[in-house]
Enzyme design. Sequence first.
Site, PDB file in Angstrom:
ATOM      1  N   SER C  26       1.302  -1.510  -0.227  1.00 52.94           N
ATOM      2  CA  SER C  26      -0.064  -0.164  -0.339  1.00 52.94           C
ATOM      3  C   SER C  26       0.955   0.981  -0.276  1.00 52.94           C
ATOM      4  O   SER C  26       2.031   1.436   0.922  1.00 52.94           O
ATOM      5  CB  SER C  26      -1.020  -0.104   1.118  1.00 52.94           C
ATOM      6  OG  SER C  26      -1.517   1.371   1.060  1.00 52.94           O
ATOM      7  N   ASN C  74       9.427   8.956   4.781  1.00 56.04           N
ATOM      8  CA  ASN C  74       8.803   9.931   3.727  1.00 56.04           C
ATOM      9  C   ASN C  74       7.672   9.667   4.283  1.00 56.04           C
ATOM     10  O   ASN C  74       7.773   9.611   5.695  1.00 56.04           O
ATOM     11  CB  ASN C  74       7.927   8.145   2.905  1.00 56.04           C
ATOM     12  CG  ASN C  74       6.333   8.040   2.834  1.00 56.04           C
ATOM     13  OD1 ASN C  74       5.388   8.239   4.101  1.00 56.04           O
ATOM     14  ND2 ASN C  74       7.372   6.746   3.747  1.00 56.04           N
ATOM     15  N   GLY C  77       1.726  11.201   5.349  1.00 57.90           N
ATOM     16  CA  GLY C  77       0.521  11.760   5.516  1.00 57.90           C
ATOM     17  C   GLY C  77      -0.860  11.342   4.746  1.00 57.90           C
ATOM     18  O   GLY C  77      -2.275  12.443   4.586  1.00 57.90           O
ATOM     19  N   LEU C  78      -0.984   9.983   4.207  1.00 54.57           N
ATOM     20  CA  LEU C  78      -2.239   9.316   3.830  1.00 54.57           C
ATOM     21  C   LEU C  78      -2.621  10.185   3.608  1.00 54.57           C
ATOM     22  O   LEU C  78      -3.936  10.363   3.139  1.00 54.57           O
ATOM     23  CB  LEU C  78      -2.765   9.269   5.381  1.00 54.57           C
ATOM     24  CG  LEU C  78      -2.560   7.660   5.730  1.00 54.57           C
ATOM     25  CD1 LEU C  78      -3.347   7.369   6.398  1.00 54.57           C
ATOM     26  CD2 LEU C  78      -2.608   6.788   4.501  1.00 54.57           C
ATOM     27  N   CYS C 135      -0.126   3.608  10.089  1.00 53.14           N
ATOM     28  CA  CYS C 135       0.464   4.906   9.576  1.00 53.14           C
ATOM     29  C   CYS C 135       1.277   5.470  10.476  1.00 53.14           C
ATOM     30  O   CYS C 135       0.658   6.559  10.977  1.00 53.14           O
ATOM     31  CB  CYS C 135      -0.231   5.567   8.683  1.00 53.14           C
ATOM     32  SG  CYS C 135       0.454   6.503   7.733  1.00 53.14           S
ATOM     33  N   ASN C 198       4.716  -1.758   8.687  1.00 58.14           N
ATOM     34  CA  ASN C 198       3.958  -0.535   7.987  1.00 58.14           C
ATOM     35  C   ASN C 198       6.177   0.059   8.237  1.00 58.14           C
ATOM     36  O   ASN C 198       6.758  -0.897   8.804  1.00 58.14           O
ATOM     37  CB  ASN C 198       3.050   0.126   8.603  1.00 58.14           C
ATOM     38  CG  ASN C 198       2.652   1.049   8.102  1.00 58.14           C
ATOM     39  OD1 ASN C 198       3.565   1.847   6.813  1.00 58.14           O
ATOM     40  ND2 ASN C 198       1.328   1.084   7.952  1.00 58.14           N
TER      41      ASN C 198
HETATM   42  C1  LIG Z   1       6.137   6.850   0.219  1.00 59.63           C
HETATM   43  C2  LIG Z   1       5.344   5.429   0.740  1.00 59.63           C
HETATM   44  C3  LIG Z   1       3.828   5.344   0.926  1.00 59.63           C
HETATM   45  C4  LIG Z   1       3.500   4.442   2.058  1.00 59.63           C
HETATM   46  N1  LIG Z   1       1.376   4.791   2.051  1.00 59.63           N
HETATM   47  C5  LIG Z   1       1.185   3.593   2.753  1.00 59.63           C
HETATM   48  C6  LIG Z   1      -0.423   3.699   2.952  1.00 59.63           C
HETATM   49  O1  LIG Z   1      -1.019   4.434   2.574  1.00 59.63           O
HETATM   50  N2  LIG Z   1      -0.824   2.749   4.004  1.00 59.63           N
HETATM   51  C7  LIG Z   1       0.260   1.853   4.068  1.00 59.63           C
HETATM   52  O2  LIG Z   1      -0.473   0.863   5.023  1.00 59.63           O
HETATM   53  N3  LIG Z   1       1.142   1.707   3.937  1.00 59.63           N
HETATM   54  C8  LIG Z   1       1.923   2.271   3.493  1.00 59.63           C
HETATM   55  N4  LIG Z   1       3.545   2.282   3.373  1.00 59.63           N
HETATM   56  C9  LIG Z   1       3.964   1.367   4.066  1.00 59.63           C
HETATM   57  C10 LIG Z   1       4.457   0.155   2.806  1.00 59.63           C
HETATM   58  O3  LIG Z   1       2.987  -0.009   2.441  1.00 59.63           O
HETATM   59  C11 LIG Z   1       4.823  -0.285   3.799  1.00 59.63           C
HETATM   60  O4  LIG Z   1       4.492  -0.832   4.608  1.00 59.63           O
HETATM   61  C12 LIG Z   1       6.835  -0.423   3.749  1.00 59.63           C
HETATM   62  O5  LIG Z   1       7.249   0.496   2.775  1.00 59.63           O
HETATM   63  C13 LIG Z   1       7.778  -1.538   4.441  1.00 59.63           C
HETATM   64  O6  LIG Z   1       8.316  -2.049   3.214  1.00 59.63           O
HETATM   65  P1  LIG Z   1       9.104  -2.086   2.342  1.00 59.63           P
HETATM   66  O7  LIG Z   1      10.946  -1.285   2.528  1.00 59.63           O
HETATM   67  O8  LIG Z   1       9.448  -2.296   1.388  1.00 59.63           O
HETATM   68  O9  LIG Z   1       8.660  -0.199   1.612  1.00 59.63           O
HETATM   69  C14 LIG Z   1       4.117   3.341   2.472  1.00 59.63           C
HETATM   70  C15 LIG Z   1       5.490   3.711   1.985  1.00 59.63           C
HETATM   71  C16 LIG Z   1       5.988   4.858   1.631  1.00 59.63           C
HETATM   72  C17 LIG Z   1       7.369   4.142   1.008  1.00 59.63           C
END
Ligand SMILES: Cc1cc2nc3c(=O)[nH]c(=O)nc-3n(C[C@H](O)[C@H](O)[C@H](O)COP(=O)(O)O)c2cc1C
Lengths: 277, 277, 302, 302
Positions: C26, C74, C77-78, C135, C198
């Site tokens: 996500s 990052n 802020g949703l 988040c 997350n």
């Molecule tokens: C730019 C960005 C936006 C994200 N937005 C959301 C979100 O809206 N909802 C959510 O559950 N996780 C969000 N995440 C978290 C990711 O889904 C994931 O859990 C987290 O980045 C860890 O995985 P990664 O290391 O592979 O990025 C976001 C991550 C990033 C980097």
Amino acid sequence: MIGNTHVTVPGSVPPGRFSSKLLEKRDLSDRYYLLVMSRPPAFDDPGPGTFVHLLVPDGGRFFLRRPFSILGCDEATISLLIVEKGTGTQILRRIPEGTELDFIGPLGSSFPQMPGRTVLAVGGGVGLAPLYFYGTRAVRDDCDRYRLLYGARTRDDLFLDSFEWSVEGIAFATDDGSYGFSGNVVELADEELTRAPADVVFSCGPTPMLEALVELARSRGVPHCVSLENRMACGVGACRSCVVPVSIDGAESYRTVCKDGPVFDAEIIVWNELPRV
Amino acid sequence: MIGNTHVTVPGSVPPGRFSSKLLEKRDLSDRYYLLVMSRPPAFDDPGPGTFVHLLVPDGGRFFLRRPFSILGCDEATISLLIVEKGTGTQILRRIPEGTELDFIGPLGSSFPQMPGRTVLAVGGGVGLAPLYFYGTRAVRDDCDRYRLLYGARTRDDLFLDSFEWSVEGIAFATDDGSYGFSGNVVELADEELTRAPADVVFSCGPTPMLEALVELARSRGVPHCVSLENRMACGVGACRSCVVPVSIDGAESYRTVCKDGPVFDAEIIVWNELPRV
Amino acid sequence: MSEHSKTDVRVRIGPVEFKNPVFLASGICGYGEEYSPLMDIQKLGGIVTKTITPRPRKGNPPPRIHEIPTGALNSIGLENVGLDAYVAEKLPKLAKEKIDVIVSVAAEHIEEFDSIAETFAPLDGYKGVELNLSCPNVEEKALDHGRNPAFVEKLTRVVKNRLVDKAVLVKITPNVTDIGSVARAAEAGGADGISAINTVLGVDFDLATGKPVFFRGSGGYSGPGILPIALQKVWEVSRAVSIPIMGIGGISSVDDARKFFVAGASAVQIGTSLWQDLELPQRIVSEFEQHPEWMKKGEVKT
Amino acid sequence: MSEHSKTDVRVRIGPVEFKNPVFLASGICGYGEEYSPLMDIQKLGGIVTKTITPRPRKGNPPPRIHEIPTGALNSIGLENVGLDAYVAEKLPKLAKEKIDVIVSVAAEHIEEFDSIAETFAPLDGYKGVELNLSCPNVEEKALDHGRNPAFVEKLTRVVKNRLVDKAVLVKITPNVTDIGSVARAAEAGGADGISAINTVLGVDFDLATGKPVFFRGSGGYSGPGILPIALQKVWEVSRAVSIPIMGIGGISSVDDARKFFVAGASAVQIGTSLWQDLELPQRIVSEFEQHPEWMKKGEVKT
Ligand SMILES: Cc1cc2nc3c(=O)[nH]c(=O)nc-3n(C[C@H](O)[C@H](O)[C@H](O)COP(=O)(O)O)c2cc1C
Ligand SMILES: Cc1cc2nc3c(=O)[nH]c(=O)nc-3n(C[C@H](O)[C@H](O)[C@H](O)COP(=O)(O)OP(=O)(O)OC[C@H]3O[C@@H](n4cnc5c(N)ncnc54)[C@H](O)[C@@H]3O)c2cc1C
Ligand SMILES: Cc1cc2nc3c(=O)[nH]c(=O)nc-3n(C[C@H](O)[C@H](O)[C@H](O)COP(=O)(O)OP(=O)(O)OC[C@H]3O[C@@H](n4cnc5c(N)ncnc54)[C@H](O)[C@@H]3O)c2cc1C
Ligand SMILES: Cc1cc2nc3c(=O)[nH]c(=O)nc-3n(C[C@H](O)[C@H](O)[C@H](O)COP(=O)(O)O)c2cc1C
Ligand code: FES
Ligand code: FES
């Protein structure tokens, strides 16, 4: 079994931190290569068995230095014999001559001098380096007679054409029989000890080979010095990362490979608890 | 102030992901260099203002691609004009010709075609790239008359000796007066607009320059298209990293520089809330 | 390997089966449409769309992304289009493209979660929901709630009761002393799966200004640097619950993905690394198709 | 810059003044002696010696260290010579070398901490103690205690009461939901400073065996990958307490060190990065001597 016999290993000396230049890099075989770097004037005369802790020069991407036994050291140079194992040794193989190398050393204990005695040294793979180094210095009366057995997978790993073997009394074994003794270097050691006894066995190589040699040396009642490997961080005995289990007079404890070792009396090692590296 | 006038910006087209070869790398000045890479056959004809999102080829050490405007694109090549800023652009300058470059593009919106109209384009620093690109295509009747003003710190940054300036009607300004108009390129634009009015102003460059141009264009009642920069992650409008504040009919919201931009109608931007990049 | 000899790598999460265990996380893939020109999203197990909230959210002021040597921070802020626009515009598009969708949702109160679930209950075109209780980039109490096992259990039950035939996943925060207790609460509430983790709370400062790089100060840390932490948390969760786990955090190679299965996950989600390596998700799918034994959950006994 | 024009970079922690704010972290520099051939430890603010416990500890079975692309995991398990040998052999050596020492200690019960403090109270040759309530690599309850504010406060008070003229630092774990509350407890108990952070819980798996790389499973994550987390935790602590903070975690450059001061620290400790960069601590000292304004605690207002 004739019994366990002990031997004393010379301790480590205070190391230095150096920057030196890669003078030569030579591929010896598919997997093996030689690094020759300039010897900094302040670098202490290293005992055979000691090693350097080398930073892989890659912009700080590797957090841990890599330990390599000293293969040779003269006034101007320090040489290392390296086998490509993972990313660090791959990158080291690719760096250009002239690169600055950051290392600390000499580190760790050495194979002991055995004046008037005969030594049978058994090396497997890159385990050759410290034993070869000892061999090139044995002329200095470190011992009376030094026989070196080197075992490798196949003829290619003996790099007969690309390396000047300048140790007398060396014999080769290959697993596939493509050169020298056909079979395991421990079998060759067994034959050698039968042919002509030795006062002490030195060894360095893969753990299964070392374990087999422990049995052999014990059964002949010969003391046995072994050089071990382990994952290292500081290299100077500070972090307690590189310990191996030892048992001394029935008391179990841990000793560091970087400072108490890498050369140990084989009899104090708790072989069945050695970490896989 | 004569008032705010709007202009419509062509939206982005679906991008592709490509691997292409670095054909040429040429230093233009101390800080500027040119990258010419092969154009993959499937790479869509890019509008001036669009950009590529380029992976710095360094074994995955950089997590974010770097966005660069397209300076030129013919059947065989895509060119980028780059200024050394931080580590990524430093490394890009050091990679050898022949290196495979992984990029996505063309991304983002373009400067609009203005058939029959006259355009005054004002570029500062690397902000030159999209405006230069427009200029090299203006012959295709994108607009009636295209005047390009390029402002830089000093003569060296005009790379007059190392680059074939193939855009007609270009005028230079240097902050230190070492070449062309002496002073800020916005002052030059002011003079130009007084000398000969334009139907629209295009701009790309440092934010303070853009802000000054906003004032100028407003005071002349000329619509103004601006290309913005911002830190980017995905480059395709998915992650909402690269937003800038806009106000449309009094409603404030965020627009992405990567997909809604980089070219915007300057009048919708909330200039005092723009992030520093 | 030809199309025909492809092995079965399907994964079941509650009442729903996905074609393979590789998802986009996500926040990474927006509402799906943005990446469709660049990759065959249909070939993935599915995507988790950007978290939506009952009403649209503007999100945090830029800058919102900050690169560091070990990953990224990052502060989005949703930002999202809100429930109504999602249902009206985004979901139908995804369904048309035959992309398997997990809808990520967040809200402040149980009642809001309930009404979101009520909205989705009669809808088609998605296979599950992921409750984002984790988040770090919002002011609201949602994050605190996500650390409170009693709240998590109640919330999960409310949603699951409405979405009986969908996969209900609960995405939990790593920024907690005992992640196992939160996961257990979700399981007790009827969750079909746990998504972990997350982003990790982190901050960086701009030495030129002496201030945090983000307007809101802290941000969410993602990418390779959080891999050992994510593996740790998934491992803890896998010892706490018996429902399937989606492993998330720092995956940048096929081997990284495999490690999550060893830690006890049944599927993985790719986040940050997609930005540099658009082929990674498909590569993981292909390699798992060739080595379905890698999907065996938990430590391989030697 | 000549010796003479060196600026004053002294830092005060409780009743004690250190010559500069750069220390070597506990567990990195052993008992000091190991690194003395390689660097001028005397020129640093001081060293925190390897955590000692009332009795010697054998530590965990090897392997104990594991490199990952963003740092290292370790599983040393508090191997140490024990209180008696430390006092008899290690401390005198350090005093002779004129190295400023902070003694790191750990124990299971408050009574043990008390008796350690009692042992040290009459001794010379050290400037402070650091209570390690945060080592993730041991089975005992010490870690849980370190998460319990009431315990932390009581423990700190007991030790501080005995060591009135020494710097008493409490080293707290990042593996906790609310690090501020633990720091506040230490401050309430009379701590002169907070050391943060210890390693972050992490794990890695060996895909060849399907098992964790360490015998004990999880380990402590250190190095560059934890920097944003450490900055975050120090920032949280600095908003919770007003005593000095030693910032620790992932420092591999002078700029990294500076960021801890922006986050609110008054000193820093170098850990993992020493393994590759033996000059780092001295480089930080030198640069801070040239820029004493960098020591200004907290956000620089622009
Ligand atoms: C730019 C960005 C936006 C994200 N937005 C959301 C979100 O809206 N909802 C959510 O559950 N996780 C969000 N995440 C978290 C990711 O889904 C994931 O859990 C987290 O980045 C860890 O995985 P990664 O290391 O592979 O990025 C976001 C991550 C990033 C980097
Ligand atoms: C005292 C000593 C002397 C050595 N002498 C030599 C020599 O002369 N020639 C030679 O080729 N090799 C020697 N080795 C082994 C050599 O250190 C490793 O092969 C090398 O570190 C592997 O690094 P890598 O990045 O290629 O492998 P990777 O597997 O990618 O390394 C990952 C991590 O594990 C460590 N590691 C992996 N294998 C070993 C190992 N066998 N021993 C210690 N650490 C390891 C690495 O240092 C690194 O931290 C010696 C090891 C020790 C302890
Ligand atoms: C649409 C667009 C078009 C651009 N066109 C050009 C161009 O034609 N020529 C050119 O030289 N530069 C251009 N830039 C700026 C260029 O992207 C940055 O200079 C570059 O990313 C800096 O990378 P670095 O690693 O050298 O710098 P660092 O400062 O080390 O980068 C750190 C991070 O910040 C990001 N970043 C830093 N500065 C900028 C910036 N100004 N804009 C966006 N991200 C930034 C980097 O991408 C990276 O993620 C453009 C930017 C955008 C958004
Ligand atoms: C090998 C190793 C051993 C450690 N031993 C201790 C210890 O005994 N006591 C302690 O308080 N911290 C110990 N630590 C934690 C460090 O002091 C430090 O808090 C942590 O490594 C984070 O800093 P870094 O990222 O700079 O390494 C150890 C860390 C490592 C890597
Ligand atoms: S590597 Fe640190 S003690 Fe041996
Ligand atoms: S960079 Fe992801 S939305 Fe623009």
